[in-house]
Motif scaffolding. Structure first.
Motif, PDB file in Angstrom:
ATOM      1  N   UNK A  39      12.219   1.545   4.524  1.00 20.83           N
ATOM      2  CA  UNK A  39      11.810   2.824   3.934  1.00 20.83           C
ATOM      3  C   UNK A  39      11.616   2.648   2.437  1.00 20.83           C
ATOM      4  N   UNK A  40      10.753   3.489   1.873  1.00 17.53           N
ATOM      5  CA  UNK A  40      10.469   3.462   0.441  1.00 17.53           C
ATOM      6  C   UNK A  40      10.728   4.840  -0.140  1.00 17.53           C
ATOM      7  N   UNK A  41      11.426   4.866  -1.271  1.00 25.12           N
ATOM      8  CA  UNK A  41      11.641   6.121  -1.972  1.00 25.12           C
ATOM      9  C   UNK A  41      10.748   6.115  -3.210  1.00 25.12           C
ATOM     10  N   UNK A  42       9.806   7.045  -3.266  1.00 26.36           N
ATOM     11  CA  UNK A  42       8.847   7.090  -4.353  1.00 26.36           C
ATOM     12  C   UNK A  42       9.079   8.309  -5.234  1.00 26.36           C
ATOM     13  N   UNK A  43       8.655   8.195  -6.490  1.00 32.26           N
ATOM     14  CA  UNK A  43       8.564   9.356  -7.355  1.00 32.26           C
ATOM     15  C   UNK A  43       7.215   9.990  -7.105  1.00 32.26           C
ATOM     16  N   UNK A  44       7.207  11.170  -6.500  1.00 31.03           N
ATOM     17  CA  UNK A  44       5.951  11.802  -6.148  1.00 31.03           C
ATOM     18  C   UNK A  44       5.205  12.267  -7.398  1.00 31.03           C
ATOM     19  N   UNK A  45       3.862  12.213  -7.335  1.00 26.69           N
ATOM     20  CA  UNK A  45       3.062  12.720  -8.440  1.00 26.69           C
ATOM     21  C   UNK A  45       3.321  14.206  -8.586  1.00 26.69           C
ATOM     22  N   UNK A  46       3.625  14.644  -9.811  1.00 25.24           N
ATOM     23  CA  UNK A  46       4.058  16.019 -10.051  1.00 25.24           C
ATOM     24  C   UNK A  46       2.882  16.964 -10.223  1.00 25.24           C
TER      25      UNK A  46
ATOM     26  N   UNK B 222       0.815  -1.220   0.000  1.00 27.39           N
ATOM     27  CA  UNK B 222       0.000   0.000   0.000  1.00 27.39           C
ATOM     28  C   UNK B 222       0.848   1.270   0.000  1.00 27.39           C
ATOM     29  N   UNK B 223       2.100   1.145   0.385  1.00 27.94           N
ATOM     30  CA  UNK B 223       2.944   2.337   0.434  1.00 27.94           C
ATOM     31  C   UNK B 223       3.046   2.999  -0.929  1.00 27.94           C
ATOM     32  N   UNK B 224       2.881   2.217  -2.003  1.00 29.02           N
ATOM     33  CA  UNK B 224       2.957   2.792  -3.348  1.00 29.02           C
ATOM     34  C   UNK B 224       1.889   3.854  -3.560  1.00 29.02           C
ATOM     35  N   UNK B 225       0.742   3.737  -2.860  1.00 20.99           N
ATOM     36  CA  UNK B 225      -0.329   4.717  -3.011  1.00 20.99           C
ATOM     37  C   UNK B 225       0.078   6.096  -2.498  1.00 20.99           C
ATOM     38  N   UNK B 226       1.059   6.141  -1.625  1.00 24.94           N
ATOM     39  CA  UNK B 226       1.436   7.423  -1.029  1.00 24.94           C
ATOM     40  C   UNK B 226       2.014   8.383  -2.050  1.00 24.94           C
ATOM     41  N   UNK B 227       2.460   7.882  -3.195  1.00 25.03           N
ATOM     42  CA  UNK B 227       3.065   8.734  -4.205  1.00 25.03           C
ATOM     43  C   UNK B 227       2.038   9.548  -4.976  1.00 25.03           C
ATOM     44  N   UNK B 228       0.770   9.127  -4.930  1.00 22.81           N
ATOM     45  CA  UNK B 228      -0.213   9.736  -5.818  1.00 22.81           C
ATOM     46  C   UNK B 228      -1.269  10.520  -5.061  1.00 22.81           C
ATOM     47  N   UNK B 229      -1.400  11.788  -5.424  1.00 22.86           N
ATOM     48  CA  UNK B 229      -2.475  12.598  -4.865  1.00 22.86           C
ATOM     49  C   UNK B 229      -3.776  12.281  -5.564  1.00 22.86           C
ATOM     50  N   UNK B 230      -3.699  11.725  -6.803  1.00 19.63           N
ATOM     51  CA  UNK B 230      -4.885  11.321  -7.556  1.00 19.63           C
ATOM     52  C   UNK B 230      -4.816   9.830  -7.836  1.00 19.63           C
TER      53      UNK B 230
END
Length: 324
Positions: free
Chosen positions: A127-134, A85-93
């Motif tokens: 820890x997870x390093x994500x590419x944040x949604x731009x 579920x941590x992958x969801x943290x990268x996306x505001x949409x």
């Protein structure tokens, strides 16, 4: 997998298949014939309406659909779900009107105090390093609905050669109306993309979702054969146009590591006489983008061709020097 867990999985398996054989169970659950027979007997004791069919095409059949027990997860599965579920943290949409915060709250509320403590302790060590949604993409839900249900939508989208009117305080971007049938959505490097078929141009296109200004459903008939396209064929949506420009760059070992971390479908690595080349294509209007991308490799690459790309990269570095 212990017997109780296996029987739960087996209930779901036979409920889906309705008709099954001993070899089906043996292959699916990697068990012996004797164990499969014992498991069938256990399922019957639990109330599963199973009856045997004899003859050449015999086997077992479920008399009616069963009401399945709630899904249960062991500790390792809970940990795997949580960190997935941590992958969801990268996306505001997200294309299904939900957020990581709401999913996280419901997930944690269903756990015991001990399970919550275990996850908290694991968080301190993973820890997870994500590419944040731009940029936000406000039409994801409609795009996904159209892709799943094979619907045609009308979107407003910036023209490729959009220009800005410098004479006005507020710049205006030229737009066009496109009629498309979405096929799939994918997220990459902080952006959402929609792979679609343009009904007016009769061609496949890829649209960046955050650039879609408006989107509405239409009552137009969809192109039926698009539903049969498999995921491997979607790669054809990234094929270069006739105007695309090919490029080649020598690349070092360090550069190849960087390529593995960040590259695009139009690029690949090729080995030539003991050294590697970064080869690919870019569209004429993407020159600024490709120059900026290659500049990120620093001294790890050397452009072989075309000469125009060499000059553009050289000018890029000169412009940077003027800013110092």
């Amino acid at each position: 997998m212990n017997k109780t867990e296996r029987l739960h999985h087996m209930l779901r398996f036979i409920n889906q298949k309705q008709h099954f054989t001993l070899p089906d169970l043996m292959q699916e659950f990697q068990i012996s014939k004797r164990t499969a027979l014992r498991d069938i007997a256990s399922l019957e004791e639990m109330g599963a309406p199973i009856y045997a069919e004899y003859g050449r095409y015999g086997g077992y059949r479920l008399l009616q659909q069963m009401q399945l027990p709630p899904i249960s997860f062991n500790t390792d599965e809970l940990h795997a779900l949580y960190f997935a579920m941590q992958a969801l943290r990268s996306f505001s949409d997200l294309p299904f009107q939900t957020t990581f915060a709401s999913v996280h709250a419901k997930f944690m509320a269903a756990l015991s105090d001990r399970q919550q403590e275990n996850i908290f302790n694991m968080q301190q060590r993973v820890t997870f390093k994500h590419t944040e949604q731009i940029k936000n993409s406000s039409h994801l839900e409609l795009l996904l609905k159209a892709a799943v249900q094979q619907l045609v939508i009308r979107i407003t989208y910036p023209d490729k050669n959009a220009t800005h009117d410098q004479s006005e305080a507020v710049s205006k971007t030229k737009t066009s109306i496109r009629v498309i049938q979405p096929i799939a959505l994918n997220a990459s490097k902080g952006y959402w993309y929609c792979q679609a078929y343009d009904l007016e141009k009769k061609a496949y296109r890829v649209f960046r979702c955050d650039r879609i200004i408006s989107a509405v459903l239409t009552d137009m008939e969809p192109v039926n054969h698009l539903a049969e396209i498999h995921s491997e064929h979607l790669q054809s949506l990234w094929k270069p146009s006739e105007q695309a420009i090919s490029f080649q760059c020598k690349i070092s070992d360090l550069g190849m590591e960087q390529f593995q971390q960040n590259h695009y479908p139009s690029m690949r690595l090729e080995e030539h006489d003991g050294f590697y080349l970064l080869v690919g294509t870019y569209e004429p209007h993407e020159l600024e983008f490709i120059v900026s991308y290659l500049a990120g490799y620093g001294t790890s690459i050397k452009i072989v061709e075309p000469e125009m790309l060499k000059e553009s990269l050289r000018q890029h570095y000169l412009n940077l020097l003027e800013c110092i």
